[in-house]
Structures are given as structure tokens and as C-alpha cells.
Design an enzyme around this catalytic site. Structure first.
Site, PDB file in Angstrom:
ATOM      1  N   CYS A  86     -19.741  14.300 -34.699  1.00 20.33           N
ATOM      2  CA  CYS A  86     -18.827  13.276 -35.190  1.00 20.33           C
ATOM      3  C   CYS A  86     -17.407  13.731 -34.886  1.00 20.33           C
ATOM      4  CB  CYS A  86     -19.021  13.029 -36.692  1.00 20.33           C
ATOM      5  SG  CYS A  86     -18.541  14.403 -37.756  1.00 20.33           S
ATOM      6  N   HIS A 129     -13.216  12.706 -45.401  1.00 18.05           N
ATOM      7  CA  HIS A 129     -12.998  14.090 -44.998  1.00 18.05           C
ATOM      8  C   HIS A 129     -12.098  14.149 -43.784  1.00 18.05           C
ATOM      9  CE1 HIS A 129     -16.531  12.723 -42.709  1.00 18.05           C
ATOM     10  NE2 HIS A 129     -16.094  13.507 -41.731  1.00 18.05           N
TER      11      HIS A 129
END
Length: 700
Positions: free
Chosen positions: A219, A65
Site C-alpha cells: 500500500c 495512518h
């Protein structure tokens, strides 16, 4: 907005054998559907994200991603591999691959859709349904959580995404509710038949409060791992009978947990791969600090570890006791609170530059004398065997570090206000402040202006097509131009005049005025022991070193001397009257000798936190005495840090040490007197000897 995933974005027979090939195959579907404008550019962004950390998860899942300027809208492509593809997961290859693409300027609503999907990836019912689905339409509907679409695709029961997370909780709630209901009924019926109610209704002891954990997950991209770790920790907490409250610091920003919830927490888990924002909120609690994937893969272990630390009394660095003005203040409560935080953000980033640059300059003076500042550039003239050349080298390195003070101050004040977009205009404004001779004060104003300008630009609604270039082109361009205009042509000259007036005033300080300023600086340095007021006094002194004169050097000397007093006084007090302090405080007193001698005022914090009403006034009295005496003796200091280790560089060094000793003596006498007047607790009488195990309570 188009649907997040459609049947055209599903490949149930993904034939790729590497993660790069899998990403390309799924990205080609995104490109064909018009959701990715540049295939190679997008794949480069995916590869860059993959290089930061593998995106494979336990359970056979791969989630490559990224956020990319080549993505037009939030998009998800799904592929199912029969052979499995290695995405770096500990348990082996992944057969379910989700390629998640978010636009660079994706808003909170779009990212929340992606975070919802990420949470569902932790549900085995959901992933099981994806492994058995036979039609792309059914698969896309499952991922979207589209009940109607899933039902229309085939006759299978309820859609997994919409229900999978709720079913276990619902059934658990039902299973937990039935015994309570039957217990209530069994207690009510006997009570109706017999006049004297039996014990079961009245005597059950109240259950102890469950262990409470605060978790922070984040993240680098903030799309998937952030929310998957949150879901995993919450589920593990339910299984362990622990309350887990998660703050996800993802790309859509973050909603701060309630301050009272944080204050009541028994432990903290940081599962992150980027810096935790506002980390100081969680200081002083049992803490486990790991990467975000640990939060996904082994949440039960993390919960057990933080509980063990709590049982052993292990904590992170102790939280600094709030100054009276800060107590009870909530984040963003009012403008004054936010302004103080913005300014302290800038000062906190300046301090390492001050310490490095100032100590290098101090060492240069020690080796080569105060005329070393007139030495030629070492790039043109350097003799390896001459101490003067080494002194010149140290001075010139330190001067370069000092040259960053004002830009760093301005840049990180703006950063505190507007996050990363504030850095460029903040640094530009700080550099202009140096150019127009506006000094430290100019940097402070430039930082506030830069932050305000960026915040104003961020409020403007822009078309989706421009969102990708806003943070890297538009905001830096417009904000830097506006800040430069204001600093050069509007506020720079008046601030420079004010800075010059302040410098002239400091250089002319003599007699009573100097002593009064010394008292004030001493009080500020010792009031909150490294807190905001302490930092204001320190920043004021360091700012004077940018253009040193006799007055500014006296101010620096008074500030450092006063800042050394609180830890030295607490160390001395625990030595001469140890029975007034707990065993832990006596141990802290040993360390306070070194901390105080090194000008680390925070060494007194454990004592102030335990007994603020006695320790803080005592420290302030000693700091005021030291500041006044340092000014009266005419002591000067060119180094912004170092404590007794830079005494040889101090003007009037013996008198300087005398001032520190006098203030330390005053603070010690006062704290011993005040603690000696305290009445012992009836439950914990005062010990007869200093080595008694049970100590006099330290709390006020």
C-alpha cells in the site's frame, strides 16, 4: 524506545462524529504526550494519506495512518466510538479507530511493530476484547501484547494480541494431529499381534500436492494495509486448503521470496496500490491483480479466481526466456548480475522516449525532408497551412523527447541501484553528461556513479532526528553535489573523449569492418530476443542517433533489420511447414507476421521458449546475414523504431528489404531443417497432416 501505546493514548468514549474530528482528537493525545511535534502538519499528512484511499475496513475498523516528519517515534492512539464513524468501509461505520503514526525515517524494527498490530486487526478475538475492555490500561496492554500488563490491569485470561493468532492454529494443529496419531497407533497394534500386516499402513495413496499461491501485498504507506492483506490471504488459504506465501512490500523494504518457491507456484495474487517491485519474477503464471483492500475484504474470492484461471490455463504475459547467462541467476547473486539489472533498468525506461522521439523525428523528415532540422522555432514561426511548419513542429517535439534520453538513462540506472533516492543525482549526472558532450556513455557512467554515491550515503547511521529529512534534503543535496563534481571535473572529459573516438570510428566504418560489425550486431539482436544482449545492441545503436553520422545511421539500420528477422522467420516457418509446429505455435505464427514487421523481436519468444536449441541458433544465423547485408548495402536509418512502416525513411530501401528477406529465409530454412531432423516421441508419433490435433512435441 517508548511504548507504542500507553493509557494516555486510549479514548474509550470517542465522541467525534467525522473521521477528521476523530483523527484530530487522537492526534491531540499524541501531541500532548510529545510524540507529535506539529499537530496541524501531522493532520495534513493524515489527510493526504486518507485522500489516496479510504482507511476503513470491514468489521467496524478504521485505521487512519501515515508516515510524517512531525512524528518523533512510532505511536498508536486508539479510540472507541459508540455511534460509529464513517471511514469509507463497505460494511458501514467503524467503532474501533486506530491512528497509526510513523516517523518519516522509521527503521525496520519500528515498522515491524506496526505490521504486527495490523495483522492482529484481522483476528476477531482481538477486536472483540477491545470492544469489551473497560479500562485504558487494559486496552493499551492488549494492543501492545503485554501479558503482564493485561494481567495486572484485571483478572481476565490470556492477552489477546499475543495469543489470538496462535490459538486457532494450535487447536487446528491439535485437531489434525490426533487422527494421525490414532491412525498410527491402530496400524501398529494389529501389526504386533498378526504376522501379516493389513493394507491400511502400506496402501494409502499419497495426498496430492496442495495448490500453491504467491501473493504480493503493498500500500502507499506500507504500514497497515500491506500486512493486513497478507494476514487475510494467509488465513483464507488455510481455510481453502491452499498454500499461500506472501511477500509484503512495505515501508521497511521487502524480503524476496525464494526463487524456487516462485518458480513452483501455481498462481499469483497482486493485492497492491503501488507498483509491485520486480514484477517480472511472476510473469507467465495465472495472475489476479487487485487493490490491497480487496486482499483484506475478499481473500477467498481472490483465491478461487486464481484457481479458476489456473484450471483454464489463463496466464499473465509470458515470461521472457532467460538468456543462457541469466538462467538460474538469483536476485543479487553477484555483482555482474546486479550490474546487468541496473543497466537494463535504465535502458527499459529509455525505450519509450526513443520510440516517441525517434518516430516523431522520422515523420518530420518524411514531411519536410532532412533539412527540417534547420527550421526556426515553431514558437516564433508557425503557419497552419504549410506542411513545412507541421514537419518542424514534429521534429522539435521529437528533439525535446530525445533530449531526455541520457538523463533518463542515468536517472533510472541510479534508481535501479538505490531506489527513489537515486533519481535526483542520476538525472543531474545525466544532464551534466550532455553538457560536457559525454553522450550516452557518459549517462551510463553518471547513473552508476549516482547510484553508488546514494548507496554509500544510505549506509551512514544518522541520529533519529535527522531521518525525516534524509530522503528529501540531505541525500539529494550531498549526492547531487558529489556526482556533479565527479562528472564535471574528474570523469566527464575522459568519457567525452572516448565518446568522440567511438563516434569517429563509426563514421569511418567501411568495407570488411562494417560487415563484421553488422554480423556481431545481428547475432546480439537475435541471441536472447529482447533480453539483455539484445538491449545492449539496441542501446548502442540508439546512442549513435544522439549525434548522427553516416556510420551511426548504418548501425541503426542493421540493428532494426536484424531484430525483425526472428519473428518473421517463425511466421514463415509455421506457414510453409505447419506440421512441425503445435497448433498454439501456428496461431502465434500469425501474430508474428505483424510483430516482426513492426520490429518487435519478442514475437519469437513463444517459439524459443518451447524449442530453444533449434530456434535460437536459427534466428542468430539469419540475424547475422541480415546485419552483414545491411551494412554491405550501405543502408541507413534515422528512426529508432517502426519496422517496415519507416522504410520510406531508409537509405537504400529496396536493398534493405532484400537484406531482411535474405535473413528471414536463412532462419526459416534452418529451423525447418533442424525440426525435421528431430525424432518423434514414441508416445506422440508425428502427425500425418498439418491439421492433426496431436502435434509433434516442440520441446528439445
Amino acid at each position: 524506545m517508548s511504548e507504542l501505546i500507553t493509557a494516555e493514548l486510549v479514548d474509550l468514549d470517542l465522541s467525534a462524529d467525522t473521521k477528521e474530528a476523530a483523527a484530530r482528537s487522537l492526534a491531540e493525545r499524541m501531541t500532548a504526550s510529545g510524540r507529535v511535534t506539529d499537530l496541524e502538519g501531522f493532520l495534513a499528512d493524515v489527510a493526504a494519506r486518507e485522500a489516496q484511499m479510504p482507511t476503513g475496513l470491514d468489521g467496524g475498523i478504521g485505521i487512519p495512518h501515515c508516515r510524517s516528519e512531525h512524528v518523533t517515534e512510532p505511536t498508536l492512539a486508539f479510540g472507541r466510538s459508540a455511534a460509529g464513524i464513517d471511514f469509507g468501509a463497505p460494511d458501514g461505520p467503524a467503532d474501533l479507530i486506530f491512528l497509526i503514526a510513523a516517523p518519516a525515517g522509521g527503521d525496520a524494527d519500528h515498522l515491524s511493530i506496526l505490521s504486527t498490530l495490523a495483522r492482529h486487526l484481522m483476528d476477531e478475538t482481538f477486536t472483540g476484547a477491545l470492544r469489551t475492555a473497560t479500562a485504558p490500561e487494559r486496552t493499551a496492554a492488549l494492543i501492545r501484547g503485554d501479558e503482564a500488563g493485561a494481567a495486572a490491569a484485571d483478572a481476565e485470561p490470556e492477552p489477546v494480541v499475543a495469543e489470538s493468532g496462535a490459538e486457532p492454529e494450535s487447536s487446528a494443529a491439535e485437531s489434525g494431529a490426533e487422527p494421525e496419531s490414532s491412525a498410527a497407533e491402530s496400524g501398529a497394534e494389529p501389526g504386533a499381534e498378526e504376522p501379516a500386516p493389513s493394507a491400511p499402513v502400506a496402501t494409502p495413496p499419497s495426498a496430492p500436492a496442495p495448490f500453491r499461491i504467491i501473493a504480493i501485498t503493498s500500500c502507499p504507506t506500507g504500514i497497515a494495509h500491506t500486512y493486513m492483506a497478507a494476514e487475510s490471504l494467509e488465513k483464507a488459504g488455510q481455510a481453502a486448503g491452499v498454500e499461500v506465501f506472501v511477500e509484503t512490500q512495505g515501508s521497511a523494504g521487502f524480503q524476496r521470496l525464494d526463487p524456487q518457491l516462485v518458480a513452483d507456484a501455481d498462481g499469483v495474487i497482486f493485492a497492491h496500490d503501488v507498483e509491485v517491485r520486480e514484477k517480472e519474477r511472476f510473469a507467465g503464471k495465472p495472475t489476479v491483480d487487485v487493490g490491497v483492500k480487496a486482499g483484506i475484504n475478499r481473500p477467498a474470492e481472490l483465491i478461487a479466481e486464481v484457481r479458476q484461471k489456473a484450471a483454464l490455463g489463463e496466464t499473465s504475459a509470458p515470461a521472457r526466456p532467460a538468456a543462457p547467462m541469466d538462467k538460474g541467476a538469483d536476485t543479487g547473486d553477484n555483482f555482474a548480475t546486479r550490474l546487468r539489472k541496473w543497466l537494463m533498468t535504465g535502458v527499459s525506461y529509455v525505450v519509450p522516449f526513443v520510440a516517441a522521439g525517434g518516430l516523431l523525428i522520422a515523420l518530420a523528415f518524411a514531411l519536410g525532408g532532412y533539412t527540417i532540422n534547420k527550421a526556426p522555432s515553431v514558437a516564433e514561426h508557425f503557419l497552419w497551412t504549410e506542411s513545412a511548419s507541421w514537419a518542424a513542429l514534429l521534429f522539435q517535439i521529437g528533439s525535446v523527447a530525445f533530449g531526455f534520453l541520457v538523463p533518463v538513462l542515468a536517472g533510472f540506472i541510479a534508481y535501479g541501484m538505490a531506489d527513489r533516492p537515486g533519481l535526483v543525482p542520476g538525472f543531474v549526472g545525466g544532464a551534466i553528461a550532455l553538457t560536457v558532450n559525454a553522450g550516452f556513455l557518459g549517462g551510463l557512467i553518471a547513473g552508476l556513479i549516482a547510484g553508488a554515491v546514494v548507496m554509500a550515503i544510505q549506509r551512514v547511521r544518522v541520529p533519529p532526528v535527522l531521518r525525516g529529512i534524509m530522503p528529501v534534503v540531505v541525500i539529494p543535496l550531498i549526492s547531487s553535489a558529489l556526482v556533479g563534481f565527479l562528472m564535471f571535473l574528474v570523469v566527464g572529459t575522459p568519457i567525452a573523449a572516448l565518446q568522440k573516438g567511438l563516434t569517429d570510428w563509426l563514421s569511418g566504418l567501411t568495407g570488411a569492418n562494417a560487415i563484421i560489425l553488422g554480423v556481431l550486431l545481428g547475432l546480439m539482436m537475435c541471441f536472447d530476443l529482447g533480453g539483455p544482449l539484445n538491449k545492449v545492441a539496441y542501446a548502442f545503436a540508439v546512442g549513435g542517433l544522439a549525434n548522427p553520422n553516416e556510420g551511426s545511421l548504418k548501425v541503426m539500420a542493421a540493428v532494426m533489420a536484424a531484430g525483425m528477422v526472428p519473428p518473421l522467420a517463425m511466421a514463415l516457418a509455421t506457414t510453409v511447414r505447419g506440421r512441425l509446429f503445435t497448433k498454439a505455435e501456428r496461431e502465434n505464427g500469425k501474430a508474428a507476421w505483424v510483430l516482426g514487421a513492426s520490429f518487435i523481436t519478442e514475437g519469437a519468444i513463444p517459439f524459443a521458449a518451447a524449442d530453444p536449441l533449434r530456434v535460437i541458433p536459427s534466428a542468430m544465423a539469419g540475424g547475422a546475414v541480415t546485419g552483414a547485408l545491411s551494412m554491405a548495402f550501405g543502408c541507413t536509418l534515422r528512426a529508432p523504431h517502426g519496422g517496415i512502416f519507416v522504410v520510406p525513411l531508409i537509405g537504400q530501401p529496396l536493398l534493405y528489404l532484400l537484406a531482411i528477406a535474405a535473413g528471414t529465409g536463412v532462419s526459416t530454412a534452418l529451423v525447418v531443417l533442424l525440426k525435421g531432423l528431430r525424432k518423434p516421441s514414441p508416445n506422440h508419433p508425428a502427425p500425418a497432416r498439418a491439421d492433426t490435433a496431436n502435434e509433434v512435441p516442440a520441446a528439445a
